[in-house]
Design a protein around this motif. Sequence first.
Motif, PDB file in Angstrom:
ATOM      1  N   ASN A  28      47.882  48.171  19.022  1.00 30.88           N
ATOM      2  CA  ASN A  28      48.544  48.485  20.442  1.00 30.88           C
ATOM      3  C   ASN A  28      49.023  50.085  20.860  1.00 30.88           C
ATOM      4  OD1 ASN A  28      49.212  45.731  20.887  1.00 30.88           O
ATOM      5  ND2 ASN A  28      51.148  45.868  19.927  1.00 30.88           N
ATOM      6  N   GLN A  29      48.432  50.750  20.016  1.00 30.45           N
ATOM      7  CA  GLN A  29      48.412  52.461  20.521  1.00 30.45           C
ATOM      8  C   GLN A  29      47.425  52.565  21.262  1.00 30.45           C
ATOM      9  OE1 GLN A  29      49.716  54.836  16.541  1.00 30.45           O
ATOM     10  NE2 GLN A  29      48.234  53.367  15.850  1.00 30.45           N
ATOM     11  N   VAL A  45      37.291  52.314  29.909  1.00 30.98           N
ATOM     12  CA  VAL A  45      37.308  51.799  28.629  1.00 30.98           C
ATOM     13  C   VAL A  45      36.004  52.371  27.823  1.00 30.98           C
ATOM     14  CG1 VAL A  45      37.101  49.855  27.360  1.00 30.98           C
ATOM     15  CG2 VAL A  45      38.832  49.926  29.155  1.00 30.98           C
ATOM     16  N   THR A  46      34.621  52.434  28.677  1.00 29.10           N
ATOM     17  CA  THR A  46      33.700  52.706  27.909  1.00 29.10           C
ATOM     18  C   THR A  46      33.788  54.071  27.320  1.00 29.10           C
ATOM     19  OG1 THR A  46      32.450  50.929  28.856  1.00 29.10           O
ATOM     20  CG2 THR A  46      31.000  52.362  27.580  1.00 29.10           C
ATOM     21  N   GLN A  47      33.750  54.961  28.522  1.00 28.19           N
ATOM     22  CA  GLN A  47      33.757  56.424  28.179  1.00 28.19           C
ATOM     23  C   GLN A  47      34.812  56.819  27.307  1.00 28.19           C
ATOM     24  OE1 GLN A  47      33.996  57.905  32.347  1.00 28.19           O
ATOM     25  NE2 GLN A  47      31.946  58.000  32.362  1.00 28.19           N
ATOM     26  N   SER A  48      36.135  56.246  27.440  1.00 30.95           N
ATOM     27  CA  SER A  48      37.174  56.510  26.202  1.00 30.95           C
ATOM     28  C   SER A  48      36.798  56.684  24.819  1.00 30.95           C
ATOM     29  CB  SER A  48      38.339  55.719  26.658  1.00 30.95           C
ATOM     30  OG  SER A  48      38.175  54.671  26.267  1.00 30.95           O
ATOM     31  N   MET A  49      35.743  55.734  24.702  1.00 28.87           N
ATOM     32  CA  MET A  49      35.327  55.571  23.312  1.00 28.87           C
ATOM     33  C   MET A  49      34.877  56.993  22.678  1.00 28.87           C
ATOM     34  SD  MET A  49      35.724  52.362  22.106  1.00 28.87           S
ATOM     35  CE  MET A  49      37.101  52.409  23.047  1.00 28.87           C
ATOM     36  N   SER A  50      34.124  57.799  23.485  1.00 26.43           N
ATOM     37  CA  SER A  50      33.908  59.099  22.733  1.00 26.43           C
ATOM     38  C   SER A  50      34.814  60.233  23.082  1.00 26.43           C
ATOM     39  CB  SER A  50      32.504  59.305  23.563  1.00 26.43           C
ATOM     40  OG  SER A  50      32.552  59.507  24.842  1.00 26.43           O
ATOM     41  N   LEU A  51      35.731  59.896  24.053  1.00 28.53           N
ATOM     42  CA  LEU A  51      36.716  61.130  24.508  1.00 28.53           C
ATOM     43  C   LEU A  51      37.931  60.712  23.718  1.00 28.53           C
ATOM     44  CD1 LEU A  51      36.213  60.635  28.606  1.00 28.53           C
ATOM     45  CD2 LEU A  51      35.257  62.542  26.620  1.00 28.53           C
ATOM     46  N   ASN A  52      38.196  59.775  23.120  1.00 31.43           N
ATOM     47  CA  ASN A  52      39.421  59.483  22.372  1.00 31.43           C
ATOM     48  C   ASN A  52      39.121  59.140  20.983  1.00 31.43           C
ATOM     49  OD1 ASN A  52      41.888  58.412  21.354  1.00 31.43           O
ATOM     50  ND2 ASN A  52      42.799  57.936  23.343  1.00 31.43           N
ATOM     51  N   PRO A  53      39.256  60.103  19.931  1.00 28.89           N
ATOM     52  CA  PRO A  53      38.746  59.604  18.569  1.00 28.89           C
ATOM     53  C   PRO A  53      39.492  58.532  18.003  1.00 28.89           C
ATOM     54  CG  PRO A  53      38.637  62.006  18.984  1.00 28.89           C
ATOM     55  CD  PRO A  53      39.207  61.440  20.135  1.00 28.89           C
ATOM     56  N   GLN A  54      40.761  58.512  18.443  1.00 26.03           N
ATOM     57  CA  GLN A  54      41.705  57.632  17.846  1.00 26.03           C
ATOM     58  C   GLN A  54      41.216  56.057  18.234  1.00 26.03           C
ATOM     59  OE1 GLN A  54      45.848  57.247  19.113  1.00 26.03           O
ATOM     60  NE2 GLN A  54      46.445  56.562  16.926  1.00 26.03           N
ATOM     61  N   LYS A  55      41.138  56.025  19.560  1.00 25.34           N
ATOM     62  CA  LYS A  55      40.639  54.755  20.134  1.00 25.34           C
ATOM     63  C   LYS A  55      39.359  54.414  19.598  1.00 25.34           C
ATOM     64  CE  LYS A  55      41.686  53.699  24.331  1.00 25.34           C
ATOM     65  NZ  LYS A  55      41.633  53.654  25.836  1.00 25.34           N
ATOM     66  N   SER A  56      38.440  55.322  19.305  1.00 23.89           N
ATOM     67  CA  SER A  56      37.085  55.122  18.859  1.00 23.89           C
ATOM     68  C   SER A  56      37.329  54.351  17.380  1.00 23.89           C
ATOM     69  CB  SER A  56      36.285  56.161  18.560  1.00 23.89           C
ATOM     70  OG  SER A  56      35.129  55.744  17.804  1.00 23.89           O
ATOM     71  N   ARG A  57      38.366  54.852  16.642  1.00 20.32           N
ATOM     72  CA  ARG A  57      38.266  54.413  15.140  1.00 20.32           C
ATOM     73  C   ARG A  57      38.984  53.022  15.281  1.00 20.32           C
ATOM     74  NH1 ARG A  57      40.320  59.806  14.793  1.00 20.32           N
ATOM     75  NH2 ARG A  57      42.516  59.175  14.657  1.00 20.32           N
ATOM     76  N   TRP A  68      28.668  50.590  21.012  1.00 17.80           N
ATOM     77  CA  TRP A  68      28.677  51.909  20.760  1.00 17.80           C
ATOM     78  C   TRP A  68      29.578  52.126  19.453  1.00 17.80           C
ATOM     79  CZ3 TRP A  68      32.437  55.648  20.182  1.00 17.80           C
ATOM     80  CH2 TRP A  68      32.005  57.091  20.282  1.00 17.80           C
ATOM     81  N   THR A  69      30.367  51.458  19.266  1.00 13.38           N
ATOM     82  CA  THR A  69      31.333  51.675  17.781  1.00 13.38           C
ATOM     83  C   THR A  69      30.532  51.289  16.630  1.00 13.38           C
ATOM     84  OG1 THR A  69      32.299  49.371  18.257  1.00 13.38           O
ATOM     85  CG2 THR A  69      33.569  51.419  18.918  1.00 13.38           C
ATOM     86  N   ARG A  70      29.495  50.341  16.773  1.00 14.65           N
ATOM     87  CA  ARG A  70      28.512  49.980  15.938  1.00 14.65           C
ATOM     88  C   ARG A  70      27.599  51.109  15.369  1.00 14.65           C
ATOM     89  NH1 ARG A  70      23.326  48.307  15.481  1.00 14.65           N
ATOM     90  NH2 ARG A  70      23.505  48.124  18.021  1.00 14.65           N
ATOM     91  N   ASN A  71      27.026  51.774  16.701  1.00 12.32           N
ATOM     92  CA  ASN A  71      26.000  52.841  16.413  1.00 12.32           C
ATOM     93  C   ASN A  71      26.262  53.849  17.566  1.00 12.32           C
ATOM     94  OD1 ASN A  71      24.021  54.660  16.274  1.00 12.32           O
ATOM     95  ND2 ASN A  71      22.171  53.153  16.506  1.00 12.32           N
ATOM     96  N   PRO A  72      26.914  54.864  17.565  1.00 13.29           N
ATOM     97  CA  PRO A  72      27.210  55.780  18.501  1.00 13.29           C
ATOM     98  C   PRO A  72      26.067  56.531  19.170  1.00 13.29           C
ATOM     99  CG  PRO A  72      28.863  56.013  17.033  1.00 13.29           C
ATOM    100  CD  PRO A  72      27.825  55.204  16.321  1.00 13.29           C
ATOM    101  N   ASP A  73      24.785  56.678  18.493  1.00 12.96           N
ATOM    102  CA  ASP A  73      23.746  56.925  19.030  1.00 12.96           C
ATOM    103  C   ASP A  73      23.069  56.179  19.792  1.00 12.96           C
ATOM    104  OD1 ASP A  73      23.966  59.338  17.438  1.00 12.96           O
ATOM    105  OD2 ASP A  73      22.941  58.343  15.643  1.00 12.96           O
ATOM    106  N   GLN A  74      23.540  54.938  20.113  1.00  9.07           N
ATOM    107  CA  GLN A  74      22.849  54.000  21.185  1.00  9.07           C
ATOM    108  C   GLN A  74      22.760  54.647  22.625  1.00  9.07           C
ATOM    109  OE1 GLN A  74      21.013  51.280  20.319  1.00  9.07           O
ATOM    110  NE2 GLN A  74      22.380  49.667  19.615  1.00  9.07           N
TER     111      GLN A  74
END
Length: 214
Positions: free
Chosen positions: A63-64, A95-107, A175-181
């Motif tokens: 929820n964070q 949502v997609t861009q925030s994966m790389s811009l927000n490390p906590q969300k990515s984790r 992207w979370t499986r492989n950020p190089d995609q």
Amino acid sequence: MRRTKEEAEKTRISILEAAERLFLDKGVAHTSLDQIARDAGVTRGAVYWHFQNKAHLFNEMVNQVRLPPEQLAQRLLACGPHQPLTVLRDMCIEVTQSMSLNPQKSRIFTILLHRCEFTDELREAEERHNAFIDEFIRLSEQLLQRATEHLRPGLTPRLAALSVHALIVGLVTDWTRNPDQFDPVEDAPLMIDTVFRGLAREWPIPSAQAPTEQ
């Protein structure tokens, strides 16, 4: 009292941070509350003071970075009749861009999508997760019903909503499986617009025409 509340909140945050680290490293099913307590430097009792069980802790962690249903509803439905597809498109990009811009969300989304087995211990967490997905699809369908005339022939608001959900989940999962995609910031708008071009009769959706003076 004020200091006590501040200390309690600091402890709660420490527990959430420890859970995030261990869930990411070991997986949710293989992480115990005892391990989380040790990593956070607190007692097991302190963990239970703040969280009922592992499912509750997991939910609070997710929820964070996930919109509450009320905010999601407000955001999706607060638009004019010609905007639904644009609103959903912008949300997909965000949502997609925030994966790389927000490390906590990515984790946290890496944990949710790749490090979590919904065992009996996490049944409550699974039910809440599924309820969130169902609510997103329902709200998206409700939103798209306002713009049925902009959808391709034969494509119902329900099918369009399911397509949008599949698009978001697919991009985030890959992207979370492989950020190089792909690069979420650079590539997401092009990939998402390509899908929306397949959903809409015309893309981008023309702006609403201003009424002419009589």
